[in-house]
Design an enzyme around this catalytic site. Structure first.
Site, mmCIF file in Angstrom:
data_model
loop_
_atom_site.group_PDB
_atom_site.id
_atom_site.type_symbol
_atom_site.label_atom_id
_atom_site.label_comp_id
_atom_site.label_asym_id
_atom_site.label_seq_id
_atom_site.Cartn_x
_atom_site.Cartn_y
_atom_site.Cartn_z
ATOM 1 N NE ARG A 43 -4.124 -1.876 1.862
ATOM 2 C CZ ARG A 43 -4.834 -2.536 2.756
ATOM 3 N NH1 ARG A 43 -4.533 -2.459 4.031
ATOM 4 N NH2 ARG A 43 -5.857 -3.263 2.385
ATOM 5 N N GLY A 80 -13.696 -4.089 -0.812
ATOM 6 C CA GLY A 80 -15.089 -3.628 -0.806
ATOM 7 C C GLY A 80 -15.343 -2.524 -1.818
ATOM 8 N N GLY A 117 -10.140 -9.169 -2.683
ATOM 9 C CA GLY A 117 -9.672 -10.066 -1.622
ATOM 10 C C GLY A 117 -9.056 -11.365 -2.077
ATOM 11 C CE LYS A 122 -22.557 -17.828 3.767
ATOM 12 N NZ LYS A 122 -22.811 -17.018 4.952
HETATM 13 P P1 AMP Z 1 -15.715 -14.702 -0.715
HETATM 14 O O1 AMP Z 1 -15.207 -13.911 0.448
HETATM 15 O O2 AMP Z 1 -17.192 -14.834 -0.773
HETATM 16 O O3 AMP Z 1 -15.090 -14.296 -2.029
HETATM 17 O O4 AMP Z 1 -15.248 -16.184 -0.425
HETATM 18 C C1 AMP Z 1 -13.909 -16.573 -0.357
HETATM 19 C C2 AMP Z 1 -13.870 -17.892 0.392
HETATM 20 O O5 AMP Z 1 -14.686 -18.827 -0.265
HETATM 21 C C3 AMP Z 1 -12.505 -18.506 0.484
HETATM 22 O O6 AMP Z 1 -12.054 -18.445 1.811
HETATM 23 C C4 AMP Z 1 -12.728 -19.951 0.040
HETATM 24 O O7 AMP Z 1 -12.120 -20.888 0.909
HETATM 25 C C5 AMP Z 1 -14.233 -20.087 0.122
HETATM 26 N N1 AMP Z 1 -14.765 -21.144 -0.758
HETATM 27 C C6 AMP Z 1 -14.548 -21.306 -2.070
HETATM 28 N N2 AMP Z 1 -15.154 -22.433 -2.506
HETATM 29 C C7 AMP Z 1 -15.770 -22.991 -1.448
HETATM 30 C C8 AMP Z 1 -16.531 -24.179 -1.259
HETATM 31 N N3 AMP Z 1 -16.793 -25.006 -2.270
HETATM 32 N N4 AMP Z 1 -16.972 -24.445 -0.019
HETATM 33 C C9 AMP Z 1 -16.710 -23.614 1.002
HETATM 34 N N5 AMP Z 1 -15.999 -22.479 0.894
HETATM 35 C C10 AMP Z 1 -15.522 -22.176 -0.316
#
Ligand code: AMP
Length: 424
Positions: free
Chosen positions: A35, A404, A381, A218
């Protein structure tokens, strides 16, 4: 709109909002200075022109209270070394008028953490949201926030915002302060300009075909982006944990996989929306699954069974943690030939080496397409962590510094930090 390139800072005092929220170890030593390096082109241009610099930033979440753990005094030496000038330090950001006044051309001053004042974020300090007095305290704080911003503005002749990471926040130093400068004396820094251009390349200035890859855990947290992209992309790859909400919505069984039971209709709506907009929706067909994974240590438990099976036929007790070989091929083929690429969110639990293959296949395909002339933007991220883990950071077009902020920009939201400069 004023630009940093056009502006001559000679003899001027510039107050610059940067994001120096760098990670520190237990001894206060910087563990990653990305940064600081990111802000250097802006800071160096101002000094090279013969201007003087007043640098301001937040660090951590001190929530309106002075806290030595989050003091920016810990990074003064590193900033001095990076800039090549001895940077002075103002131990109270709201009482730095004399120190700012004393600055000569070519000199720099770093202000103490802005968030030691609740005024920076404009949130009442020490009062609960449930408290009946909260609303009145919030109103009072909004007015104090303006005074705080005015004080910061009084130190300088011009204002530069180079903190993309906080551009989605309407804070004193990121947005409110801009009201105290006329249009000719406020501008985005070089890093901000790069971020804005990268977002523009995927939202407005699109070269086709445009492929977006959305992963992560999710579907619910990505829905705003998915909806905004639906009218822009040619292909949308949906992977990671959201695979199983789609698989279940389409009548499959997903075992113990992460699945948002209350979002099955949403998944079906997304499929409909894709059809309506002529977007090719690319979903994984097979998964790497296991019956024993420890999310605390991000590792397989001893004796874990790991196998590949269809994403819609996962046995009881097993969870899908990565895209299977057929899905990997499908994703790579979808990315091949793209001229614009956006990637947010891993295709599996990439933190564990047993489940990186899906994300790696995507990263490799993006690198290959970039080599063929595609513009590729990676952001938000974990996909940045993926690209770094696979050593491919220099083989993509742009890696955003904003988590974000980038996601909100891609959702199509106007970021307050940018709007304040553009006068929107
Ligand atoms: P996000 O912050 O929503 O972008 O999610 C990132 C996180 O999603 C990472 O820490 C991954 O370990 C998790 N992730 C990716 N695929 C899966 C999965 N099939 N089941 C559970 N967690 C997952």
């Amino acid at each position: 709109m004023q630009t940093i390139d056009k502006f001559n800072f000679a003899g001027k005092k510039a107050i610059v909002r940067v994001d120096f929220n760098v990670p520190l170890d237990e001894n206060g030593k910087i563990t990653d200075d990305t940064r600081i390096r990111g802000a250097l082109p802006t800071l160096k241009k101002i000094l090279a022109d013969g201007g003087s610099l007043i640098i301001m930033s937040h660090m951590g979440k001190p929530k309106g209270k002075v806290n030595a753990k989050f003091s920016l005094s810990q990074i003064v030496d590193a900033v001095s070394a990076a800039l090549g000038v001895k940077v002075a330090f103002a131990p109270d950001c709201a009482k730095a008028a004399d120190a700012a006044k004393a600055l000569k051309p070519g000199e720099a001053l770093l202000l103490e953490n802005l968030r030691f004042y609740g005024e920076e974020e404009g949130k009442p300090v020490g009062i609960d949201k449930e408290d009946p007095a909260y609303e009145a305290a919030k109103k009072e704080m909004k007015s104090k926030q303006k005074d705080f911003a005015k004080t910061l503005a009084s130190y300088a002749d011009c204002y530069v915002n180079d903190a993309f990471g906080t551009a989605h926040r309407k804070h004193a130093s990121t947005a409110v302060i801009a009201d105290y400068f006329d249009a000719n004396n406020k501008m985005l820094g070089y890093l901000m300009e790069k971020e804005v251009k990268a977002v523009d390349n995927v939202l407005n200035n699109i070269k086709r075909p445009f492929v977006a890859i959305m992963g992560g855990s999710k579907v619910s947290t990505k829905i705003g982006i998915i909806e905004n992209l639906m009218t822009k992309v040619d292909k949308l790859v949906l992977c990671g944990g959201m695979t199983y909400t789609f698989a279940k919505a389409n009548g499959g069984t997903v075992g113990a996989s992460i699945c948002e039971e209350d979002k099955l209709d949403l998944a079906l709506n997304i499929q409909e929306l894709a059809k309506k907009n002529n977007v090719e929706l690319v979903l994984g067909t097979d998964s790497v699954v296991t019956n024993a994974f420890n999310f605390d240590s991000m590792s397989l438990k001893p004796g874990a069974d790991v196998k590949v099976c269809p994403s819609g036929a996962i046995p009881e007790g097993y969870e899908g943690l990565d895209a299977g070989p057929k899905s990997q091929e499908k994703f790579a083929n979808a990315i091949k030939g793209a001229k614009t690429i956006l990637w947010n969110g891993p295709a599996g639990v990439f933190e564990c080496d047993d489940f990186t293959a899906g994300s790696k296949a995507i990263a490799n395909a993006i690198a290959a397409a970039t080599k063929e002339g595609a513009f590729s933007l990676i952001g938000g991220g974990d996909s940045v962590a993926c690209i770094n883990k696979f050593g491919l950071a220099d083989q993509v077009s742009y890696i955003s510094t904003g988590g974000g902020a980038l996601l909100e920009a891609i959702e199509g939201k106007i970021l307050p930090g940018i709007a304040a400069i553009k006068g929107e």
